[in-house]
Motif scaffolding. Structure first.
Motif, PDB file in Angstrom:
ATOM      1  N   MET A   1       0.913  -1.029  -0.005  1.00  0.00           N
ATOM      2  CA  MET A   1      -0.014  -0.052  -0.092  1.00  0.00           C
ATOM      3  C   MET A   1       0.756   1.037  -0.082  1.00  0.00           C
ATOM      4  N   ALA A   2       0.734   2.147  -1.089  1.00  0.00           N
ATOM      5  CA  ALA A   2       1.574   3.455  -1.216  1.00  0.00           C
ATOM      6  C   ALA A   2       0.851   4.328  -0.061  1.00  0.00           C
ATOM      7  N   HIS A   3       1.953   5.303   0.543  1.00  0.00           N
ATOM      8  CA  HIS A   3       1.657   6.002   1.504  1.00  0.00           C
ATOM      9  C   HIS A   3       1.723   7.439   0.845  1.00  0.00           C
ATOM     10  N   VAL A   4       0.725   8.143   0.888  1.00  0.00           N
ATOM     11  CA  VAL A   4       0.593   9.663   0.517  1.00  0.00           C
ATOM     12  C   VAL A   4       0.233  10.775   1.503  1.00  0.00           C
ATOM     13  N   LEU A  21      -8.203   9.362  -1.989  1.00  0.00           N
ATOM     14  CA  LEU A  21      -6.940   8.554  -2.108  1.00  0.00           C
ATOM     15  C   LEU A  21      -7.153   7.541  -1.540  1.00  0.00           C
ATOM     16  N   ARG A  22      -7.735   7.365  -0.148  1.00  0.00           N
ATOM     17  CA  ARG A  22      -8.010   5.938   0.511  1.00  0.00           C
ATOM     18  C   ARG A  22      -8.954   5.360  -0.242  1.00  0.00           C
ATOM     19  N   TYR A  26      -4.802   3.973  -1.119  1.00  0.00           N
ATOM     20  CA  TYR A  26      -3.722   4.547  -0.587  1.00  0.00           C
ATOM     21  C   TYR A  26      -3.742   4.605   0.889  1.00  0.00           C
ATOM     22  N   SER A  27      -2.609   4.726   1.895  1.00  0.00           N
ATOM     23  CA  SER A  27      -3.030   5.225   3.380  1.00  0.00           C
ATOM     24  C   SER A  27      -2.341   6.497   3.132  1.00  0.00           C
ATOM     25  N   ASP A  47       5.347   7.825   0.119  1.00  0.00           N
ATOM     26  CA  ASP A  47       5.727   7.332  -1.472  1.00  0.00           C
ATOM     27  C   ASP A  47       5.515   8.560  -2.525  1.00  0.00           C
ATOM     28  N   GLU A 114      -1.423   8.319  -8.946  1.00  0.00           N
ATOM     29  CA  GLU A 114      -1.046   6.990  -9.664  1.00  0.00           C
ATOM     30  C   GLU A 114      -0.135   6.929 -10.728  1.00  0.00           C
TER      31      GLU A 114
END
Length: 224
Positions: A1-4, A21-22, A26-27, A47, A114
């Motif tokens: 899971m990518a973190h933003v 985003l969630r 994404y987290s 990320d 993305e």
């Protein structure tokens, strides 16, 4: 899971971005000031970041410079109401990887994130298949229901972009930027012509089109 990390001082806007985003898996952390953003980024390297240009304690460009200085090299999507050409150029020259002008659709922001993540995390698959449409990215070949379809270079590039964002609405502005590398609207029916050509080659009699026009927003590729 990518973190933003979402850096935005307007709380409703920050919540709308974070929620979108969630929903895309994404987290997300949010920060309303440059100081909070810097602390969060150093505590857990994101990320990717969305970064507002106008923050209560600093300018977004100054914060971006500080993030790079302390070793945060994640891609950054600048988000701002400062939308004239000089401001966009300044944001990109300062180290931003993309620039989105307010107001915007949260779904477009999610797609832009993305795209940025895909640049830093190249995907290994060479073949994409969604519904009856299949493309081979290395051989530049396309098939519909198992039958080969001849696509011109830009038709293939447009189809690949739409398929990579299947189910999401992509705006005309995104298509100009990401497919044609135009950061302006050329004022022609460029997209309309290519979409029409793709539909003629991909669609089957009596079946719904794989490429859906979302009125006032853009286009969406659906599995059919």
């Amino acid at each position: 899971m990518a973190h933003v990390l979402v850096v935005e001082d307007d709380r409703p806007t920050a919540e709308a971005i974070a929620s979108e985003l969630r929903a895309h898996g994404y987290s997300v952390d949010t920060a309303g000031t440059g100081a909070d953003a810097l602390a969060l980024a150093q505590a857990a390297t994101p990320d990717a970041l969305t970064l507002d240009r106008l923050l209560p304690d600093t300018d977004g460009l100054a914060l971006l410079a500080k993030l790079r200085e302390v070793g945060i090299h994640a891609p950054v999507l600048m988000v701002s109401a400062l939308g004239d050409v000089d401001q966009r150029i300044a944001g990109l020259r300062a180290g931003g990887d993309d620039y989105l002008i307010k107001p915007f659709a949260p779904s477009e922001l999610a797609v832009r994130i993305e795209v940025l993540l895909r640049r830093t995390r190249p995907e290994a698959e060479t073949v994409l298949q969604i519904g009856r449409v299949r493309i081979d990215r290395i051989r530049r070949e396309a098939q519909v229901a198992g039958e080969p379809v001849r696509l011109l270079q830009m038709e293939f590039k447009l189809l690949e972009f739409l398929m990579r964002h299947a189910g999401a609405t992509v705006s005309r502005r995104m298509l100009f930027e990401q497919v044609w590398n135009y950061h302006f609207d050329p004022g022609a029916n460029l997209i309309n012509v290519h979409i029409a050509r793709l539909r003629r080659k991909l669609d089957m009699p009596g079946e719904p089109s794989a490429i859906v026009t979302v009125k006032g927003e853009g286009y969406r590729f659906d599995a059919v």
